[in-house]
Design a protein around this motif. Structure first.
Motif, mmCIF file in Angstrom:
data_model
loop_
_atom_site.group_PDB
_atom_site.id
_atom_site.type_symbol
_atom_site.label_atom_id
_atom_site.label_comp_id
_atom_site.label_asym_id
_atom_site.label_seq_id
_atom_site.Cartn_x
_atom_site.Cartn_y
_atom_site.Cartn_z
ATOM 1 N N UNK A 20 -12.146 30.363 -23.070
ATOM 2 C CA UNK A 20 -13.147 30.965 -22.186
ATOM 3 C C UNK A 20 -13.221 32.478 -22.385
ATOM 4 N N UNK A 21 -12.089 33.136 -22.590
ATOM 5 C CA UNK A 21 -12.128 34.578 -22.848
ATOM 6 C C UNK A 21 -12.861 34.854 -24.159
ATOM 7 N N UNK A 22 -12.533 34.115 -25.189
ATOM 8 C CA UNK A 22 -13.141 34.341 -26.502
ATOM 9 C C UNK A 22 -14.648 34.094 -26.465
ATOM 10 N N UNK A 23 -15.076 33.024 -25.818
ATOM 11 C CA UNK A 23 -16.512 32.740 -25.696
ATOM 12 C C UNK A 23 -17.210 33.848 -24.905
ATOM 13 N N UNK A 24 -16.588 34.257 -23.813
ATOM 14 C CA UNK A 24 -17.173 35.302 -22.969
ATOM 15 C C UNK A 24 -17.278 36.615 -23.727
ATOM 16 N N UNK A 25 -16.280 36.914 -24.547
ATOM 17 C CA UNK A 25 -16.285 38.138 -25.345
ATOM 18 C C UNK A 25 -17.446 38.125 -26.340
ATOM 19 N N UNK A 26 -17.657 37.004 -27.002
ATOM 20 C CA UNK A 26 -18.777 36.884 -27.948
ATOM 21 C C UNK A 26 -20.112 37.086 -27.227
ATOM 22 N N UNK A 27 -20.293 36.408 -26.122
ATOM 23 C CA UNK A 27 -21.536 36.526 -25.373
ATOM 24 C C UNK A 27 -21.709 37.936 -24.809
ATOM 25 N N UNK A 28 -20.636 38.541 -24.343
ATOM 26 C CA UNK A 28 -20.705 39.902 -23.823
ATOM 27 C C UNK A 28 -21.212 40.860 -24.897
ATOM 28 N N UNK A 29 -20.741 40.702 -26.128
ATOM 29 C CA UNK A 29 -21.207 41.541 -27.226
ATOM 30 C C UNK A 29 -22.709 41.424 -27.428
ATOM 31 N N UNK A 30 -23.228 40.211 -27.365
ATOM 32 C CA UNK A 30 -24.671 40.015 -27.536
ATOM 33 C C UNK A 30 -25.454 40.518 -26.329
ATOM 34 N N UNK A 31 -24.878 40.413 -25.149
ATOM 35 C CA UNK A 31 -25.527 40.942 -23.944
ATOM 36 C C UNK A 31 -25.631 42.464 -24.036
ATOM 37 N N UNK A 32 -24.538 43.100 -24.434
ATOM 38 C CA UNK A 32 -24.531 44.566 -24.587
ATOM 39 C C UNK A 32 -25.546 44.983 -25.650
ATOM 40 N N UNK A 33 -25.598 44.264 -26.761
ATOM 41 C CA UNK A 33 -26.568 44.588 -27.816
ATOM 42 C C UNK A 33 -27.996 44.485 -27.280
ATOM 43 N N UNK A 34 -28.290 43.449 -26.528
ATOM 44 C CA UNK A 34 -29.629 43.287 -25.943
ATOM 45 C C UNK A 34 -29.951 44.438 -24.993
#
Length: 185
Positions: free
Chosen positions: A150-164
């Motif tokens: 869950x941390x790893x998935x959240x980290x990946x998604x967080x990166x894309x959210x920040x990029x957006x």
């Protein structure tokens, strides 16, 4: 449990985890990214993979990014930041690299779950994703997934959210970003 039920569990857990991240921390992270000369990333295992994806996406947005340990890694200066990905904040290599980065004047951003980790005394900003780590802290969001998925998935998604969010703030035309995409493929 079938595929659809499992998918719902994973997506619901990711949504819950990301909804608990404080927006102010994300705004500060973006400010750090905008103001840094170079952005370095350190993590181990699957966390490193997620950070590599985040670094690549930021590079597409014109931010100078480097993965610690890569052959073309330049020297860090006091104008740079180090993004440390570690759920527990206790992984030996990231903690040691963060201490070294701090000693040369770099700013440290910890993306993790444990606000009381070994990184806490040297962290300039913590972006907390309060999910279950190997420490099983009382206020962490529990997960039905193996280990720290869950941390790893959240980290990946967080990166894309920040990029957006960066795309929106800089009003970048999405079509123009293809000029930064790898073309030796």
């Amino acid at each position: 449990m079938n595929y659809r039920e499992t998918t719902k569990i994973v997506i619901d857990e990711c949504y819950l985890a990301l909804s608990k991240v404080e927006e102010k921390q994300i705004d500060m992270l973006i400010d750090y990214l905008f103001n840094a000369d170079k952005v370095f990333f350190i993590g181990v295992g699957r966390v490193k993979l997620e950070l590599e994806a985040f670094a690549k996406r930021l590079a597409h947005l014109g931010i100078k990014t480097h993965i610690v340990g890569d052959i073309n890694e330049p020297a860090m200066t006091d104008k740079d930041i180090l993004v440390v990905g570690s759920g527990s904040g206790e992984s030996l290599v990231p903690v040691a690299i963060a201490k070294k980065a701090k000693s040369v004047g770099g700013k440290i951003i910890h993306i993790g779950s444990n606000p009381h980790s070994s990184l806490a005394p040297i962290t300039d900003l913590m972006v907390r994703i309060p999910v279950q780590t190997k420490l099983y802290l009382e206020d962490e969001i529990s997960s039905n997934q193996p280990m720290s998925s869950l941390f790893e998935q959240s980290l990946l998604l967080l990166g894309d959210i920040v990029a957006k969010m960066i795309v929106e703030r800089k009003q970048i035309n999405l079509k123009s970003l293809w000029q930064y995409h790898a073309n030796l493929e």
